[in-house]
Structure formats: structure tokens, C-alpha cells
Design an enzyme around this catalytic site. Structure first.
Site, PDB file in Angstrom:
ATOM      1  N   LYS A  16     -39.836 107.299  91.678  1.00 44.83           N
ATOM      2  CA  LYS A  16     -40.140 106.076  92.436  1.00 44.83           C
ATOM      3  C   LYS A  16     -39.229 105.937  93.649  1.00 44.83           C
ATOM      4  O   LYS A  16     -39.691 105.665  94.753  1.00 44.83           O
ATOM      5  CB  LYS A  16     -40.004 104.832  91.539  1.00 44.83           C
ATOM      6  CG  LYS A  16     -40.876 104.857  90.287  1.00 44.83           C
ATOM      7  CD  LYS A  16     -40.747 103.590  89.468  1.00 44.83           C
ATOM      8  CE  LYS A  16     -39.368 103.317  88.926  1.00 44.83           C
ATOM      9  NZ  LYS A  16     -38.878 104.302  87.926  1.00 44.83           N
ATOM     10  N   ARG A  92     -41.242  94.870  85.305  1.00 45.07           N
ATOM     11  CA  ARG A  92     -40.908  95.750  84.180  1.00 45.07           C
ATOM     12  C   ARG A  92     -41.355  95.170  82.862  1.00 45.07           C
ATOM     13  O   ARG A  92     -41.161  95.792  81.828  1.00 45.07           O
ATOM     14  CB  ARG A  92     -39.400  95.955  84.140  1.00 45.07           C
ATOM     15  CG  ARG A  92     -38.949  97.172  84.908  1.00 45.07           C
ATOM     16  CD  ARG A  92     -37.445  97.234  84.811  1.00 45.07           C
ATOM     17  NE  ARG A  92     -36.951  98.565  84.686  1.00 45.07           N
ATOM     18  CZ  ARG A  92     -36.565  99.315  85.714  1.00 45.07           C
ATOM     19  NH1 ARG A  92     -36.668  98.873  86.939  1.00 45.07           N
ATOM     20  NH2 ARG A  92     -36.084 100.507  85.500  1.00 45.07           N
ATOM     21  N   ARG A 126     -29.712 114.237  88.078  1.00 45.69           N
ATOM     22  CA  ARG A 126     -29.753 113.517  89.371  1.00 45.69           C
ATOM     23  C   ARG A 126     -28.336 113.268  89.893  1.00 45.69           C
ATOM     24  O   ARG A 126     -27.415 112.973  89.136  1.00 45.69           O
ATOM     25  CB  ARG A 126     -30.447 112.167  89.199  1.00 45.69           C
ATOM     26  CG  ARG A 126     -30.323 111.309  90.461  1.00 45.69           C
ATOM     27  CD  ARG A 126     -31.195 110.094  90.443  1.00 45.69           C
ATOM     28  NE  ARG A 126     -30.986 109.265  89.281  1.00 45.69           N
ATOM     29  CZ  ARG A 126     -31.756 108.222  88.974  1.00 45.69           C
ATOM     30  NH1 ARG A 126     -32.774 107.911  89.751  1.00 45.69           N
ATOM     31  NH2 ARG A 126     -31.512 107.520  87.899  1.00 45.69           N
ATOM     32  N   ARG A 159     -24.954 108.565  88.348  1.00 45.93           N
ATOM     33  CA  ARG A 159     -25.033 107.149  87.994  1.00 45.93           C
ATOM     34  C   ARG A 159     -24.536 106.923  86.560  1.00 45.93           C
ATOM     35  O   ARG A 159     -24.721 107.772  85.700  1.00 45.93           O
ATOM     36  CB  ARG A 159     -26.505 106.683  88.071  1.00 45.93           C
ATOM     37  CG  ARG A 159     -26.822 105.931  89.339  1.00 45.93           C
ATOM     38  CD  ARG A 159     -28.285 105.692  89.554  1.00 45.93           C
ATOM     39  NE  ARG A 159     -29.017 105.063  88.469  1.00 45.93           N
ATOM     40  CZ  ARG A 159     -30.291 104.670  88.559  1.00 45.93           C
ATOM     41  NH1 ARG A 159     -30.945 104.833  89.709  1.00 45.93           N
ATOM     42  NH2 ARG A 159     -30.916 104.134  87.552  1.00 45.93           N
TER      43      ARG A 159
HETATM   44  P1  AP5 Z   1     -35.913 109.226  91.317  1.00 43.16           P
HETATM   45  O1  AP5 Z   1     -36.757 109.176  92.531  1.00 43.16           O
HETATM   46  O2  AP5 Z   1     -34.490 108.792  91.453  1.00 43.16           O
HETATM   47  O3  AP5 Z   1     -36.637 108.474  90.101  1.00 43.16           O
HETATM   48  P2  AP5 Z   1     -36.877 106.914  89.839  1.00 43.16           P
HETATM   49  O4  AP5 Z   1     -38.248 106.792  89.293  1.00 43.16           O
HETATM   50  O5  AP5 Z   1     -36.524 106.108  91.052  1.00 43.16           O
HETATM   51  O6  AP5 Z   1     -35.825 106.710  88.679  1.00 43.16           O
HETATM   52  P3  AP5 Z   1     -34.757 105.558  88.455  1.00 43.16           P
HETATM   53  O7  AP5 Z   1     -33.804 106.093  87.415  1.00 43.16           O
HETATM   54  O8  AP5 Z   1     -34.122 105.085  89.718  1.00 43.16           O
HETATM   55  O9  AP5 Z   1     -35.629 104.464  87.862  1.00 43.16           O
HETATM   56  P4  AP5 Z   1     -35.216 103.397  86.903  1.00 43.16           P
HETATM   57  O10 AP5 Z   1     -36.468 102.637  86.865  1.00 43.16           O
HETATM   58  O11 AP5 Z   1     -34.652 103.783  85.594  1.00 43.16           O
HETATM   59  O12 AP5 Z   1     -33.925 102.786  87.593  1.00 43.16           O
HETATM   60  P5  AP5 Z   1     -33.686 101.495  88.437  1.00 43.16           P
HETATM   61  O13 AP5 Z   1     -32.660 101.843  89.433  1.00 43.16           O
HETATM   62  O14 AP5 Z   1     -34.967 100.896  88.893  1.00 43.16           O
HETATM   63  O15 AP5 Z   1     -35.948 110.719  90.744  1.00 43.16           O
HETATM   64  C1  AP5 Z   1     -35.141 111.093  89.636  1.00 43.16           C
HETATM   65  C2  AP5 Z   1     -34.606 112.511  89.862  1.00 43.16           C
HETATM   66  O16 AP5 Z   1     -35.687 113.432  89.823  1.00 43.16           O
HETATM   67  C3  AP5 Z   1     -33.911 112.715  91.212  1.00 43.16           C
HETATM   68  O17 AP5 Z   1     -32.806 113.551  91.006  1.00 43.16           O
HETATM   69  C4  AP5 Z   1     -34.975 113.397  92.084  1.00 43.16           C
HETATM   70  O18 AP5 Z   1     -34.381 114.278  93.036  1.00 43.16           O
HETATM   71  C5  AP5 Z   1     -35.763 114.178  91.043  1.00 43.16           C
HETATM   72  N1  AP5 Z   1     -37.177 114.277  91.361  1.00 43.16           N
HETATM   73  C6  AP5 Z   1     -37.995 113.273  91.829  1.00 43.16           C
HETATM   74  N2  AP5 Z   1     -39.247 113.721  91.985  1.00 43.16           N
HETATM   75  C7  AP5 Z   1     -39.241 115.019  91.585  1.00 43.16           C
HETATM   76  C8  AP5 Z   1     -40.256 116.038  91.498  1.00 43.16           C
HETATM   77  N3  AP5 Z   1     -41.530 115.813  91.864  1.00 43.16           N
HETATM   78  N4  AP5 Z   1     -39.885 117.261  91.036  1.00 43.16           N
HETATM   79  C9  AP5 Z   1     -38.602 117.511  90.659  1.00 43.16           C
HETATM   80  N5  AP5 Z   1     -37.619 116.601  90.738  1.00 43.16           N
HETATM   81  C10 AP5 Z   1     -37.923 115.366  91.186  1.00 43.16           C
HETATM   82  O19 AP5 Z   1     -33.102 100.480  87.345  1.00 43.16           O
HETATM   83  C11 AP5 Z   1     -31.820 100.687  86.763  1.00 43.16           C
HETATM   84  C12 AP5 Z   1     -31.507  99.551  85.804  1.00 43.16           C
HETATM   85  O20 AP5 Z   1     -31.524  98.280  86.514  1.00 43.16           O
HETATM   86  C13 AP5 Z   1     -32.505  99.336  84.654  1.00 43.16           C
HETATM   87  O21 AP5 Z   1     -32.231 100.209  83.578  1.00 43.16           O
HETATM   88  C14 AP5 Z   1     -32.254  97.855  84.317  1.00 43.16           C
HETATM   89  O22 AP5 Z   1     -31.072  97.692  83.576  1.00 43.16           O
HETATM   90  C15 AP5 Z   1     -32.057  97.234  85.683  1.00 43.16           C
HETATM   91  N6  AP5 Z   1     -33.329  96.754  86.298  1.00 43.16           N
HETATM   92  C16 AP5 Z   1     -33.944  97.239  87.414  1.00 43.16           C
HETATM   93  N7  AP5 Z   1     -35.093  96.571  87.661  1.00 43.16           N
HETATM   94  C17 AP5 Z   1     -35.218  95.644  86.672  1.00 43.16           C
HETATM   95  C18 AP5 Z   1     -36.195  94.667  86.362  1.00 43.16           C
HETATM   96  N8  AP5 Z   1     -37.308  94.520  87.119  1.00 43.16           N
HETATM   97  N9  AP5 Z   1     -36.019  93.904  85.263  1.00 43.16           N
HETATM   98  C19 AP5 Z   1     -34.906  94.028  84.511  1.00 43.16           C
HETATM   99  N10 AP5 Z   1     -33.939  94.939  84.727  1.00 43.16           N
HETATM  100  C20 AP5 Z   1     -34.079  95.745  85.802  1.00 43.16           C
END
Ligand code: AP5
Length: 215
Positions: A16, A92, A126, A159
């Protein structure tokens, strides 16, 4: 037409954040991401919201959801000032989805699907830039110089929630809370399922086609 309003759904590690960067570049929309906003405010005092912990940090390090009241306020403020946007990390759960419906309409809803073991590999490998937040991977998306961001020269770090235990909990939290949100949006006119397992370029091409065809 005004700028597109895009929702990008998918489990942790689906790409994402990576693909949101491409969308911002191609369509000139704003990237609204609850994950980045919360990471920038990990130690804000939320004790007046009657929450289990006093800051977002404790929830995030375990991979649990931060309470709805905190994230709803972040998204509402960000969307008020955005013309077009790509929304990443929200909603979420179904309560957040109901809140979002009161804030804005959506033109395109993209759901990225990736298998569990691929997600674990992506997240534990990552690396992110400590300065500008650019994403890399130790195997799939390496910087020119190990440990150094191509964009700004910043240091690449892992992270706190990218260790295997937190990653598996995040995937369980997704299945329980967020998979029903994906199903909820399947009836939306702009909904499209994208296979997130291809290369970075293949996934981007499918996303770009989906946006073009629905805007
Ligand atoms: P990446 O693009 O970083 O993936 P992502 O889907 O953005 O993963 P996130 O870990 O950021 O999502 P998340 O939803 O857990 O975290 P968030 O920060 O939102 O890609 C991942 C890796 O794969 C990278 O190394 C990339 O290079 C590689 N990659 C990508 N595409 C690829 C491909 N096609 N082929 C090979 N490699 C590839 O949330 C973190 C925390 O915040 C949550 O756990 C929660 O505690 C809190 N939070 C956030 N939003 C909310 C909410 N709405 N409600 C409550 N708590 C929340």
C-alpha cells in the site's frame, strides 16, 4: 473532473505504501496514511480518550489497532484539506468504514491481495528511511548503497513492528477486523481486486489501469 479519491486496501505488507507513492506521482493526489501519521505522533497523550494505553506507541509496537477515536480524527482532518487523495491504512474495521462514509465519497477502491508467507517475507525484510520514509527491501527493492536512502541519503532502519511476532499479530488483526471491510466494499461501483504478488512494476501497471478505467 476533480482529482480522484482513491482507497487502497490490503493486509500489512501488501504494498500500500509503495504503490501509494506511484499514485501520488502519477495523479498528483495527496497521500493520506494513518500509519505514517501515527508513527509521527507515537507519544501523543491520548489518555483523555478513555483508552487502554496512554499513547499510540503501545498499540503499534504489538501490532494492535489504535483506538478508533484517535484515527478517525486524523483522517477527518487530512481529508478536509485534500482535493484528491489516496487513502492508505484506513478504514481498518467496519466502524471506521462507517465513519469514512460520513466524511467523503470514493471514486476507486483497490484491494491488493498477497499470500501470508510472502507478506511475512516482505515485512521482516523491509527497511525504511528514517528521514523521508521511503520504503526498501533487503532483497526485492535494494537501495544503490546498502543502508542509505536513494532519495535523501538518510539512514535505512527496520520498523519496531516489523519483527516476526508483531508481523504475525498484525496479519491476525487484519483477518479479524479488516477482511470484513474489504468484503463490505466489494459492492462499490469503483471496486477492483488487484493481484499484489507480481513485481513492483506489474502491480503498479494493474493499479494504474484500474484507476484509469474508473475515473
Ligand atoms: P509496503 O508498501 O511498505 O506495504 P504496506 O502495505 O504499506 O505495509 P505496512 O506495513 O505499511 O502496512 P500496515 O497496514 O501494517 O502498516 P501501517 O503503517 O498502516 O511494502 C512492504 C515491503 O514489501 C516493502 O519492503 C516493499 O519494498 C516490499 N514490496 C512492496 N511491493 C512489493 C512487490 N510487488 N514485490 C516485492 N516486494 C514488494 O500501520 C501500522 C500500525 O499503525 C498498525 O499496526 C496500527 O497499530 C496502527 N494503525 C494504522 N492505521 C490504523 C487504523 N486505521 N486504525 C487503527 N490503528 C491503525
Amino acid at each position: 473532473m476533480s482529482q480522484p479519491r482513491i482507497l487502497l486496501l490490503g493486509p500489512p505488507g501488501a504494498g500500500k505504501g509503495t504503490q501509494s507513492g506511484n499514485i501520488v506521482e502519477a495523479y498528483g493526489v495527496e497521500h493520506v496514511t494513518t500509519g505514517d501519521a501515527l508513527r509521527a505522533n507515537k507519544d501523543m497523550d491520548i489518555s483523555d480518550m478513555d483508552t487502554e494505553y496512554d499513547t499510540p506507541r503501545e498499540y503499534m509496537e504489538q501490532g494492535d489497532l489504535v483506538p478508533d477515536a484517535v484515527v478517525n480524527a486524523i483522517v477527518e482532518e487530512a481529508l478536509t484539506s485534500a482535493d484528491g487523495f489516496v487513502l492508505d491504512g484506513y478504514p481498518r474495521n467496519l466502524d471506521q468504514a462507517a465513519e469514512l462514509e460520513g466524511m467523503t465519497d470514493l471514486d476507486v477502491v483497490i484491494s491488493l491481495s498477497v499470500s501470508t508467507e510472502e507478506l511475512v517475507d516482505r515485512l521482516t525484510g523491509r527497511r525504511v528511511c528514517d528521514d523521508c520514509g521511503e520504503n526498501y527491501h533487503v532483497e526485492f527493492d535494494q537501495p544503490d548503497e546498502e543502508g542509505v536512502c536513494d532519495e535523501c541519503g538518510g539512514e535505512l532502519i527496520q520498523r519496531d513492528d516489523d519483527n516476526e511476532e508483531a508481523v504475525r499479530n498484525r496479519l491476525d488483526v487484519f483477518e479479524e477486523n479488516t477482511a470484513p471491510v474489504v468484503d463490505h466494499y466489494r459492492d462499490h461501483d469503483g471496486f477492483v481486486d488487484v493481484d499484489g504478488e507480481g513485481s513492483l512494476d506489474e502491480v503498479w501497471s494493474a493499479i494504474d489501469d484500474a484507476i484509469e478505467s474508473r475515473t
